[in-house]
Design an enzyme around this catalytic site. Structure first.
Site, mmCIF file in Angstrom:
data_model
loop_
_atom_site.group_PDB
_atom_site.id
_atom_site.type_symbol
_atom_site.label_atom_id
_atom_site.label_comp_id
_atom_site.label_asym_id
_atom_site.label_seq_id
_atom_site.Cartn_x
_atom_site.Cartn_y
_atom_site.Cartn_z
ATOM 1 N N LYS A 58 7.820 -25.727 -27.947
ATOM 2 C CA LYS A 58 7.343 -26.784 -27.046
ATOM 3 C C LYS A 58 5.814 -26.773 -26.968
ATOM 4 C CE LYS A 58 11.656 -26.851 -24.498
ATOM 5 N NZ LYS A 58 12.463 -26.302 -23.409
ATOM 6 N N GLN A 102 11.756 -23.146 -17.881
ATOM 7 C CA GLN A 102 12.670 -22.858 -18.989
ATOM 8 C C GLN A 102 13.957 -22.220 -18.449
ATOM 9 O OE1 GLN A 102 12.208 -23.731 -22.294
ATOM 10 N NE2 GLN A 102 14.305 -23.046 -22.531
ATOM 11 N N ASP A 125 11.484 -32.496 -16.975
ATOM 12 C CA ASP A 125 12.837 -32.212 -17.458
ATOM 13 C C ASP A 125 13.850 -33.153 -16.803
ATOM 14 O OD1 ASP A 125 13.388 -30.553 -19.503
ATOM 15 O OD2 ASP A 125 13.537 -28.721 -18.319
#
Ligand code: NAD
Length: 298
Positions: A58, A102, A125
């Site tokens: 990422k 994460q 997200d």
């Protein structure tokens, strides 16, 4: 002998590159006005090797389009209050447009509490209940990356969603549930299946669009798929295959038995190279979107 592939490949790498090229142009336009660089903060707790690889990918992807990244790392036994304090700081930071936590988090941390602490305007997200609520209501907002990536992939290849019978296997908040809402928004007739569904194979065989996000290696076989269907494989599994001299080599496979299913489907995503690259592209896209929304609200 391997069966011959008939289906056309839905190439996630190619489409993700195209999305990234578009984002690069948008970031260059921002920088040419001498405005600040869009920024993504990634919060990583513990030393899960898979998470470390995902985070590294990422951060590299950010670099390629000109997004600044900030890695905030904690040891596996970090107290929850320290994580929450760090997220609160990122929420206030002018340099940060997107915050990604994460997953999975170590067991002693309450995932819901941590995700809820992210400013919904920086929730790239799309997992904050407010953003999931906007999605359910059919309103604009930050949307979960993997399902959004699936929709962009279908759109790129002109797969007709309107009026299609779509079957989604999996109902997680991360993939199955939001994807079902997105397909519904685009006027598909959606059936959601899960671990307690009966007659899964029969239901799957009715699908014009079959999306599999069950986390079960090679679960979907040829007999599950209607000839001519579009099959999207979200699953990712690393498996060890015996090498010629006995030494194991690893390969990545999905929830769909690709060789079998590719001989009946019209379109299919490969694993790797299908949904995975799209997920990262959507994270970058959400970060630039969050930047632009914040800039517009000032
Ligand atoms: P999850 O474990 O949270 O959810 C799995 C879902 O599948 C559940 O709703 C469960 O009810 C259902 N399920 C499990 N076994 C089933 C069965 N035998 N029959 C029918 N339904 C069943 O997983 P997730 O986070 O939604 O991820 C699913 C898969 O997608 C995993 O392999 C994950 O690694 C992968 N994934 C890939 C990406 C990507 O970028 N490609 C992103 C997220 C997740």
């Amino acid at each position: 002998m391997q069966e011959k592939t008939k289906a056309k490949i839905l190439d996630g790498k190619l489409v993700a590159n195209k999305v990234r090229d578009g984002l690069k142009v948008r970031v260059e336009a921002i920088l040419s006005q001498r405005l600040r660089t869009p920024g993504l903060a990634v919060v990583l707790v513990g030393d899960n090797p898979a998470s470390q690889i995902y985070v590294k990918n990422k951060i590299q992807a950010c670099k390629k389009v000109g997004i600044e990244s900030f890695l905030v790392q904690f040891p596996a036994d970090v107290p929850q209050d320290d994580v929450l304090a760090s997220i609160a700081k990122l929420n206030r930071s002018e340099a940060v447009d997107g915050i990604l936590v994460q997953l999975p988090l170590p067991k002693h941390l309450a995932t819901d509490v941590v995700l809820d602490s992210v400013d919904p305007d920086k929730d790239v997200d799309g997992l904050h209940p407010l953003n999931l609520g906007y999605l359910a209501a059919g309103r604009q907002g930050l949307r979960p990356c993997t399902p959004q990536g699936v929709m962009v992939l279908l759109e790129h290849y002109n797969i007709q969603v309107n009026g299609a019978a779509a079957v989604v296997i999996g109902r997680s908040n991360l993939v199955g549930k939001p994807l079902s809402l997105m397909l519904l928004e685009k006027h598909a007739t959606v059936t959601i299946c899960h671990s307690r569904s009966q007659n899964l194979e029969e239901i799957a065989r009715c699908a014009d669009i079959l999306v599999v996000a069950a986390g079960r290696e090679c679960m979907v076989k040829q007999s599950w798929v209607k000839p001519g269907a579009t099959v999207v494989d979200v699953g990712i599994h690393k498996r060890v295959v015996p090498g010629v001299f006995g030494a194991g080599e690893s390969e990545i496979v999905g929830d769909v038995d690709f060789q079998e299913v590719a001989s009946v489907a019209s379109f299919i995503t490969p694993v790797p190279g299908g949904v995975g690259p799209m997920t990262i592209a959507m994270l970058l896209s959400n970060t630039v979107y969050a930047y632009e929304q914040r800039a517009a609200s000032k």
